[in-house]
Design an enzyme around this catalytic site. Structure first.
Site, PDB file in Angstrom:
ATOM      1  N   GLY A  99       0.819  -1.216   0.000  1.00 25.38           N
ATOM      2  CA  GLY A  99       0.000   0.000   0.000  1.00 25.38           C
ATOM      3  C   GLY A  99       0.851   1.263   0.000  1.00 25.38           C
ATOM      4  O   GLY A  99       0.516   2.253  -0.650  1.00 25.38           O
ATOM      5  N   GLU A 119      -6.872  -1.895   1.360  1.00 26.46           N
ATOM      6  CA  GLU A 119      -7.220  -2.868   2.410  1.00 26.46           C
ATOM      7  C   GLU A 119      -5.919  -3.561   2.777  1.00 26.46           C
ATOM      8  O   GLU A 119      -5.512  -4.529   2.129  1.00 26.46           O
ATOM      9  CB  GLU A 119      -8.228  -3.895   1.872  1.00 26.46           C
ATOM     10  CG  GLU A 119      -9.571  -3.312   1.480  1.00 26.46           C
ATOM     11  CD  GLU A 119     -10.494  -3.053   2.666  1.00 26.46           C
ATOM     12  OE1 GLU A 119     -10.147  -3.417   3.801  1.00 26.46           O
ATOM     13  OE2 GLU A 119     -11.565  -2.460   2.438  1.00 26.46           O
ATOM     14  N   CYS A 164      -6.294 -11.228   7.382  1.00 22.47           N
ATOM     15  CA  CYS A 164      -5.973  -9.853   7.778  1.00 22.47           C
ATOM     16  C   CYS A 164      -6.600  -9.549   9.125  1.00 22.47           C
ATOM     17  O   CYS A 164      -6.098  -8.716   9.874  1.00 22.47           O
ATOM     18  CB  CYS A 164      -6.447  -8.873   6.716  1.00 22.47           C
ATOM     19  SG  CYS A 164      -8.162  -9.084   6.275  1.00 22.47           S
TER      20      CYS A 164
END
Ligand code: NAD
Length: 504
Positions: free
Chosen positions: A244, A261, A295
Site C-alpha cells: 500500500g 485494504e 488480515c
C-alpha cells in the site's frame, strides 16, 4: 499429523475442478502454480505480457463505455448469473482454494459462500444506488445528487482470500457500471483463472460486453502497470502495508482514486466479567484459524490480570490438541502456511519476541513433514507491548498482554500502527459501550463478545491507520466505485444566484 496427499493427487484434483468449470490451463514457463499442502509445483503457466496488460486496459475502457449506459438493474442480472454459477461450482472453486491457499475445507467453502453472498447483496444494490434530493435555498430550483459509473477499476488482491476479495470488488463494481481489470496474487493463479472464467461465462450468458472483465496472470509488475495507468479510475488494492505504501503515492501522483485494504494487528480485550467459555472459542478460531493468515486474525490478547492466567492455561490446553495437517482432511483445523518464507518469518518473530522478554507458553515449532510449511500455532506471554508485538507477522502467533484498568486496556489496544479489527469479551454493558465509543477502539471493525475475524458481507469492511482507510463490501461501500454529480435545476423563469449575490 495426518498423511498428506501426493502432489500428483492434488494436480489431478485441480485439473478436474478446472475442467468442470471450463478452464483450459494456459500452460507455459512464466509462472508457477504450486500447492502449500506439499510445497510442490503443480503447473507451469503462461503469463500476461506488458503489451497484453496495455491492451486489456484499453478493452476494458471500451467495454465500460457500453456498460455505463446499461440500466443498473440489468447490470444486476449479470451479477445474479455469476452468483448462480458460483453456487453450481462452489465445491470446485473451494477445492482450488484449498489446493493453492491451503485453507481447510470448511473455510474454503466459506470463502465461496462469501462470494455468493456479495453477489446477492450487489443484485439488491443494483436497484438501490440512491442519490439524495437536497432542499434548495432558491425558489423554483431543485438540488439533487446523482451517482454515475466511475470507469475501469483495477483490482489487486492478496493470496489469503484469493477469490472473495475479487468478488467483493467485482460484484459491486459491475452493478455500479464499471469494468474490472484484475491482478490477483501470483501465488493463486488457478483460483483466479477459475473465478474469472465463471464471470466470462456469466457475461456470455447475459450478453454483457465481452471485455468487461480482464484477468492479468502475472507478477507485481503487471500490478504496477495498473497503478500507473490514467485509464484506471480506481485502484482497489488488498495486501500488505508495504504494498500500500508503494501503490498509494503512485496513484495519487496521477490523481487517481485508491481503495486500500492492508495489514492488521488485531486485538481482543478480555474483561474480568467475560464469559470465558465464549472467549475461549472466539479466541481460538480468530487466532489459529486459517493458520493465522487472515488480515483480521487475532494477534494480541489483552487480558485482565484476574483472568489472564486461567485463560492462558485453558488456551494452551486447546492449542496442544489442535489438529494440524492436510486441509482436505475433515478433522484438520490448521493447514499449512503459504510458503517456507512465511514459516521462517514466524520463527524469526518468535526469536525476537523472546529477546524482548516474551515466554512461549504453547506451540511455535515447525512440524516436520516431507513438504509444506506446517507450524504449531503459538501463544507468547509478553511483559509489555514491545516492537515485535506492534508488527503484523502473517502467521499464527498470539501475544498475550495483561491489564489492570479499562483505560489501560484501550490504550494498549490502540497503541499499534494498524487499525483493522478489534473485539471485547465482557458482560459489563458500560465497558462494552465504552469500547465501541469515539474514544474506545480505533479500528474499522469493533465487536462485542465475538472474535476479530469472520466478518459478514452486509457491513462495510476495512480499517484505519496503516490498514489504509478503505471500505469494501456492504453498507454504502459502493460509493467508492461511482462518481457523484451534484445537479441544480432551475424550473423558474428567474435566474437567482446563491447566497443572494446580485450581478447584472
Ligand atoms: P502482498 O502485499 O505481498 O501482495 C498483495 C498483492 O499486491 C499481490 O497481488 C502482489 O502481486 C501485489 N503487489 C505487491 N507489490 C505491488 C506493487 N508495488 N504494485 C502493485 N502491486 C503490487 O500481500 P500478500 O502476502 O499476498 O497478502 C498478505 C497481506 O495482505 C497481509 O498483510 C494481510 O493483512 C493483507 N490483507 C489485507 C486484507 C484487508 O482486507 N485489509 C485482506 C487480505 C489480506
Amino acid at each position: 499429523m495426518s498423511n498428506l496427499p501426493t502432489t500428483e493427487a492434488l494436480r489431478d484434483r485441480a485439473r478436474a475442478s478446472l475442467e468442470r468449470i471450463g478452464v483450459t490451463i494456459p500452460e507455459g514457463d512464466d509462472l508457477q502454480a504450486r500447492s502449500p499442502i506439499t510445497g510442490e509445483h503443480l503447473f507451469g503457466l503462461r503469463a500476461t505480457t506488458a503489451e497484453q496488460v496495455e491492451q486489456a486496459i484499453g478493452e476494458a475502457t471500451d467495454a465500460f463505455r457500453i456498460w455505463r449506459t446499461t440500466p443498473a438493474p440489468a447490470r444486476g442480472e449479470l451479477v445474479r448469473t455469476l452468483g448462480e454459477l458460483l453456487r453450481t461450482h462452489k465445491s470446485d472453486l473451494a477445492d482450488l482454494i484449498t489446493i493453492e491457499a491451503g485453507k481447510i475445507r470448511s473455510e474454503a467453502l466459506g470463502e465461496v459462500q462469501e462470494m455468493i453472498d456479495i453477489c446477492e447483496f450487489a443484485v439488491g444494490l443494483s436497484r438501490q444506488l440512491y442519490g439524495r434530493t437536497i432542499a434548495s435555498e432558491r425558489p423554483g430550483h431543485r438540488l439533487a445528487e446523482t451517482w454515475h459509473p466511475l470507469g475501469v477499476v483495477g483490482v489487486i488482491s492478496a493470496f489469503n482470500f484469493p477469490a472473495a476479495v475479487w468478488s467483493w470488488n467485482t460484484a459491486i463494481a459491475l452493478v455500479c457500471g464499471d469494468a474490472v481489470v484484475w491482478k490477483p496474487s501470483e501465488l493463486t493463479p488457478l483460483v483466479s483463472l477459475a473465478a474469472s472464467h465463471l464471470l466470462d461465462r456469466a457475461i456470455e450468458q447475459t450478453g454483457a460486453p465481452r471485455e468487461l472483465h480482464r484477468l492479468l496472470l502475472a507478477d507485481r509488475t503487471a500490478g504496477e502497470l495498473l497503478v500507473d495507468d490514467p485509464r484506471v479510475a480506481l485502484v482497489s488494492a488488498t495486501g500488505s502495508t508495504r504494498m500500500g505504501r508503494e501503490v498509494a503515492p503512485r496513484v495519487a501522483a496521477r490523481f487517481g482514486r485508491v481503495l486500500l485494504e492492508l495489514g492488521g494487528n488485531n486485538a481482543t480485550v478480555v474483561a474480568p466479567s467475560a464469559d470465558l467459555d465464549l472467549a475461549l472459542q472466539g479466541i481460538v478460531f480468530a487466532a489459529a484459524g486459517t493458520a493465522g493468515q487472515r488480515c483480521t486474525t487475532l494477534r494480541r490478547l489483552i487480558a485482565h490480570r484476574d483472568v489472564a492466567d486461567q485463560l492462558v492455561d485453558r488456551l494452551a490446553t486447546v492449542y496442544g490438541r489442535l489438529p494440524i495437517g492436510d486441509p482436505f482432511d475433515e478433522n484438520t483445523l490448521v493447514g499449512p502456511l503459504i510458503t517456507d518464507a512465511a514459516a521462517d518469518a514466524m520463527a524469526a518473530a518468535l526469536d525476537r519476541a523472546q529477546a524482548e522478554g516474551g515466554k512461549i507458553v504453547a506451540g511455535g515449532r515447525r512440524v516436520e513433514t516431507a513438504g509444506g510449511a506446517y507450524v504449531e500455532p503459538a501463544i507468547v506471554r509478553m511483559p509489555k507491548q514491545t516492537a515485535i508485538v506492534r508488527e503484523e507477522t502473517f502467521a499464527p502467533i498470539l501475544y498475550v498482554l495483561t491489564y489492570d484498568t479499562f483505560d489501560e486496556a484501550v490504550a494498549l489496544h490502540n497503541d499499534v500502527p494498524q487499525g483493522l479489527s478489534s473485539s471485547i469479551f465482557t458482560r459489563d454493558q458500560q465497558e462494552a459501550e465504552r469500547f465501541l465509543a469515539a474514544d474506545g477502539s480505533d479500528c474499522g471493525i469493533a465487536n462485542v463478545n465475538i472474535g476479530t475475524s469472520g466478518a459478514e458481507i452486509g457491513g462495510a469492511f476495512g480499517g484505519e491507520k496503516e490498514t489504509g482507510g478503505g471500505r469494501e463490501s456492504g453498507s454504502d461501500a459502493w460509493r467508492a466505485y461511482m462518481r457523484r454529480a451534484t445537479n441544480t435545476v432551475n424550473y423558474s423563469s428567474t435566474l437567482s444566484l446563491a447566497q443572494n449575490v446580485s450581478f447584472l
